[in-house]
Design a protein around this motif. Structure first.
Motif, PDB file in Angstrom:
ATOM      1  N   CYS A   4       0.849  -1.190   0.000  1.00 12.57           N
ATOM      2  CA  CYS A   4       0.000   0.000   0.000  1.00 12.57           C
ATOM      3  C   CYS A   4       0.891   1.250   0.000  1.00 12.57           C
ATOM      4  CB  CYS A   4      -0.875  -0.021   1.251  1.00 12.57           C
ATOM      5  SG  CYS A   4      -1.808   1.495   1.510  1.00 12.57           S
ATOM      6  N   TYR A   6       0.105   4.055   0.939  1.00 13.48           N
ATOM      7  CA  TYR A   6      -0.194   4.914   2.091  1.00 13.48           C
ATOM      8  C   TYR A   6       0.404   4.351   3.383  1.00 13.48           C
ATOM      9  CZ  TYR A   6      -2.626   8.036   5.213  1.00 13.48           C
ATOM     10  OH  TYR A   6      -2.903   8.976   6.157  1.00 13.48           O
ATOM     11  N   CYS A   7       0.120   3.056   3.682  1.00 18.26           N
ATOM     12  CA  CYS A   7       0.566   2.499   4.967  1.00 18.26           C
ATOM     13  C   CYS A   7       1.677   1.457   4.824  1.00 18.26           C
ATOM     14  CB  CYS A   7      -0.614   1.901   5.716  1.00 18.26           C
ATOM     15  SG  CYS A   7      -1.275   0.439   4.898  1.00 18.26           S
ATOM     16  N   CYS A  22      -4.176  -0.507   0.113  1.00 17.38           N
ATOM     17  CA  CYS A  22      -4.768  -1.714   0.705  1.00 17.38           C
ATOM     18  C   CYS A  22      -6.278  -1.621   0.866  1.00 17.38           C
ATOM     19  CB  CYS A  22      -4.105  -1.989   2.052  1.00 17.38           C
ATOM     20  SG  CYS A  22      -4.467  -0.715   3.276  1.00 17.38           S
ATOM     21  N   HIS A  26      -7.642   3.999   2.354  1.00 22.11           N
ATOM     22  CA  HIS A  26      -6.264   4.443   2.137  1.00 22.11           C
ATOM     23  C   HIS A  26      -6.071   5.039   0.754  1.00 22.11           C
ATOM     24  CE1 HIS A  26      -4.139   2.295   5.710  1.00 22.11           C
ATOM     25  NE2 HIS A  26      -5.028   3.206   6.059  1.00 22.11           N
TER      26      HIS A  26
HETATM   27 ZN   LIG Z   1      -2.957   0.983   3.492  1.00 20.25          ZN
END
Ligand SMILES: [Zn+2]
Length: 117
Positions: A4, A6-7, A22, A26
């Motif tokens: 992902c 983002y994370c 994910c 996100h």
């Molecule tokens: Zn994520």
């Protein structure tokens, strides 16, 4: 394995195959973050020039284009003299261009504003 953006967790297999994040949540947060970054970039580069150009247009509306403006009537502190998008030549002098607006500083305290094309 894809992560992902983002994370940085692994993207679950049930996400569509072009997914960069994910979850939908996100995806949205990543998009917001990217937009915020782009906004800061635009603000830092373009904005001061646009603002300064508008300031010169205001001055030209008040005093006119291609007429000598006494710098004592201008607030020189509002003007960042180092900003420019290019140069131009008028009346044998090199001027500073801000997009399609330009100015030349004549000694000792005269400013002229030009419409460039
Ligand atoms: Zn994520």
């Amino acid at each position: 394995m894809r992560e992902c953006l983002y994370c940085e967790e692994t993207i679950p297999n049930n996400r569509h195959k072009n997914a960069l994040t994910c979850s939908n949540e996100h995806a949205l947060l990543y998009k917001k973050e990217r937009e915020a970054n782009n906004y800061i970039k635009v603000r830092n580069t373009a904005d001061p020039i646009i603002k300064l150009r508008e300031h010169f247009i205001d001055l030209a509306d008040e005093f006119g284009f291609e007429v000598p403006i006494d710098l004592n009537y201008v607030s020189p502190f509002k003007i960042n003299w180092s900003l420019k998008t290019g140069t131009f030549i008028k009346e044998g002098c090199t001027g500073v261009a801000l997009g399609n607006i330009g100015y030349i500083f004549f000694k000792p305290l005269i400013l002229k504003i030009y419409k460039l094309c």
